[in-house]
Design a protein around this motif. Structure first.
Motif, PDB file in Angstrom:
ATOM      1  N   TYR A  94       0.723  -1.190   0.021  1.00  0.00           N
ATOM      2  CA  TYR A  94       0.091  -0.211  -0.008  1.00  0.00           C
ATOM      3  C   TYR A  94       0.801   1.309  -0.298  1.00  0.00           C
ATOM      4  N   SER A  95       0.326   2.279  -0.039  1.00  0.00           N
ATOM      5  CA  SER A  95       0.959   3.564  -0.442  1.00  0.00           C
ATOM      6  C   SER A  95       0.390   4.762   0.682  1.00  0.00           C
ATOM      7  N   TYR A  96      -0.126   4.547   1.587  1.00  0.00           N
ATOM      8  CA  TYR A  96      -0.631   5.507   2.539  1.00  0.00           C
ATOM      9  C   TYR A  96       0.292   6.087   3.272  1.00  0.00           C
ATOM     10  N   LEU A  97       0.217   7.191   3.626  1.00  0.00           N
ATOM     11  CA  LEU A  97       1.223   7.861   4.647  1.00  0.00           C
ATOM     12  C   LEU A  97       0.651   7.878   5.838  1.00  0.00           C
ATOM     13  N   ILE A  98       1.533   7.783   7.094  1.00  0.00           N
ATOM     14  CA  ILE A  98       1.115   7.452   8.371  1.00  0.00           C
ATOM     15  C   ILE A  98       1.591   8.778   9.111  1.00  0.00           C
ATOM     16  N   GLU A  99       0.448   9.417   9.677  1.00  0.00           N
ATOM     17  CA  GLU A  99       0.521  10.662  10.205  1.00  0.00           C
ATOM     18  C   GLU A  99       0.254  10.600  11.683  1.00  0.00           C
ATOM     19  N   MET A 100       0.808  11.274  12.652  1.00  0.00           N
ATOM     20  CA  MET A 100       0.619  11.479  14.121  1.00  0.00           C
ATOM     21  C   MET A 100       0.156  12.822  14.413  1.00  0.00           C
ATOM     22  N   ASP A 101      -0.586  12.830  15.403  1.00  0.00           N
ATOM     23  CA  ASP A 101      -1.194  14.194  15.972  1.00  0.00           C
ATOM     24  C   ASP A 101      -1.327  14.132  17.451  1.00  0.00           C
ATOM     25  N   GLY A 102      -0.734  15.170  17.954  1.00  0.00           N
ATOM     26  CA  GLY A 102      -1.159  15.430  19.372  1.00  0.00           C
ATOM     27  C   GLY A 102       0.191  15.349  20.306  1.00  0.00           C
ATOM     28  N   GLY A 103       0.817  16.130  20.881  1.00  0.00           N
ATOM     29  CA  GLY A 103       1.694  16.328  21.998  1.00  0.00           C
ATOM     30  C   GLY A 103       3.157  15.983  21.223  1.00  0.00           C
ATOM     31  N   ILE A 104       3.231  16.480  20.130  1.00  0.00           N
ATOM     32  CA  ILE A 104       4.426  16.361  19.455  1.00  0.00           C
ATOM     33  C   ILE A 104       5.237  17.741  19.321  1.00  0.00           C
ATOM     34  N   GLY A 105       6.648  17.608  19.652  1.00  0.00           N
ATOM     35  CA  GLY A 105       7.186  18.956  19.619  1.00  0.00           C
ATOM     36  C   GLY A 105       8.780  18.435  19.648  1.00  0.00           C
ATOM     37  N   LYS A 106       9.660  19.305  19.841  1.00  0.00           N
ATOM     38  CA  LYS A 106      11.065  19.173  19.868  1.00  0.00           C
ATOM     39  C   LYS A 106      11.589  18.077  20.407  1.00  0.00           C
ATOM     40  N   GLN A 107      10.824  17.793  21.695  1.00  0.00           N
ATOM     41  CA  GLN A 107      11.375  16.916  22.582  1.00  0.00           C
ATOM     42  C   GLN A 107      11.256  15.421  22.040  1.00  0.00           C
ATOM     43  N   ASN A 108      10.147  15.234  21.105  1.00  0.00           N
ATOM     44  CA  ASN A 108       9.958  13.800  20.719  1.00  0.00           C
ATOM     45  C   ASN A 108       9.646  13.597  19.255  1.00  0.00           C
ATOM     46  N   ALA A 109      10.028  14.623  18.373  1.00  0.00           N
ATOM     47  CA  ALA A 109       9.726  14.454  17.137  1.00  0.00           C
ATOM     48  C   ALA A 109      10.631  13.511  16.239  1.00  0.00           C
TER      49      ALA A 109
END
Ligand code: DX5
Ligand code: ZN
Length: 226
Positions: free
Chosen positions: A170-185
């Motif tokens: 498959y070719s879907y992209l995996i996206e993540m949303d919430g609580g992401i920033g410099k510390q865990n990107a």
């Protein structure tokens, strides 16, 4: 392994009375603009409608508008959001009894179809739908508000989704949303996430463009090294 990734600042954390200025403050460092649509039913908050997406499209004709529908009965508003100029339209698996039909309709109308799950929903629910989506959005907080803490256990879902993508070609992209920033990107990207949504970690800083540049460097260094 060198991997591409995309950064999608969430306008939920922007200055709503100065939206044009907020987007301009990114200085083009963003890959996509993430638009959080909330209905006060599926989530305990109310935000933007198709009129907002249409205004964004008019003012920023070249931006990729990534519209995240946290609403019940998304099929009622799909056409409006697509006509307004949404590129990606993501619905929640928890709200729709006829997800396959709704996802197909997004594609038929020329949009890219996304499916999302809350932290408490199993990725197994998505499995039969994977051939029909362009994007899978893994929520890393309970949706409704910006500025919440990242829920680490969702990373296992990304592992499974990457595995299934390879196995099924498959070719879907995996996206993540919430609580992401410099510390865990970097960790989020290394775990297999392609699109990182970030609200407060970008717009909550004095120089959002500089923050995005810094995060891009951090993630790039980590993924190049891996
Ligand atoms: C949460 C929204 C997110 C939110 C993320 O319900 O879907 O897009 O803006 O905000 P941060 O990055 O501040 O957690
Ligand atoms: Zn979102």
């Amino acid at each position: 392994m060198k991997r591409d990734f995309l950064l999608a600042p969430s306008l939920l954390a922007a200055d709503i009375l100065n939206m044009e200025r907020s987007v301009a403050s990114l200085e083009g460092e963003q890959d996509w603009l993430h638009v959080d649509v909330m209905d006060g039913c599926f989530v305990p908050n109310i935000t933007f409608g198709p009129g907002f997406v249409s205004a964004l499209r008019k003012t920023f004709p070249r931006e990729t508008l990534d519209v995240h529908l946290m609403i019940e009965r998304p099929e009622r508003l799909l056409d409006d959001f697509l006509a307004a100029g949404a590129d990606y339209v993501t619905i929640h698996a928890e709200v729709d009894h006829h997800i396959h039909r709704t996802l197909s309709r997004i594609r038929e109308r020329g949009g890219k179809a996304g499916i999302s799950i809350n932290p408490g929903t199993s990725e197994e629910l998505l499995r039969p739908l994977l051939p029909f989506v362009d994007l899978v959005l893994v929520m890393s907080v309970n949706p409704g508000f910006g500025g919440q803490s990242f829920i680490e256990s969702v990373m296992e879902k990304v592992t499974m989704l990457s595995r299934w993508r390879t196995a099924g070609q498959y070719s879907y992209l995996i996206e993540m949303d919430g609580g992401i920033g410099k510390q865990n990107a970097a960790m989020v990207a290394l775990g297999g996430t392609d699109v990182l949504v970030m609200g407060s970690a970008v717009f909550g800083t004095p120089e959002p463009a500089r923050t995005l540049r810094e995060i891009r460097t951090l993630v790039k260094e980590a993924t190049d090294r891996a």
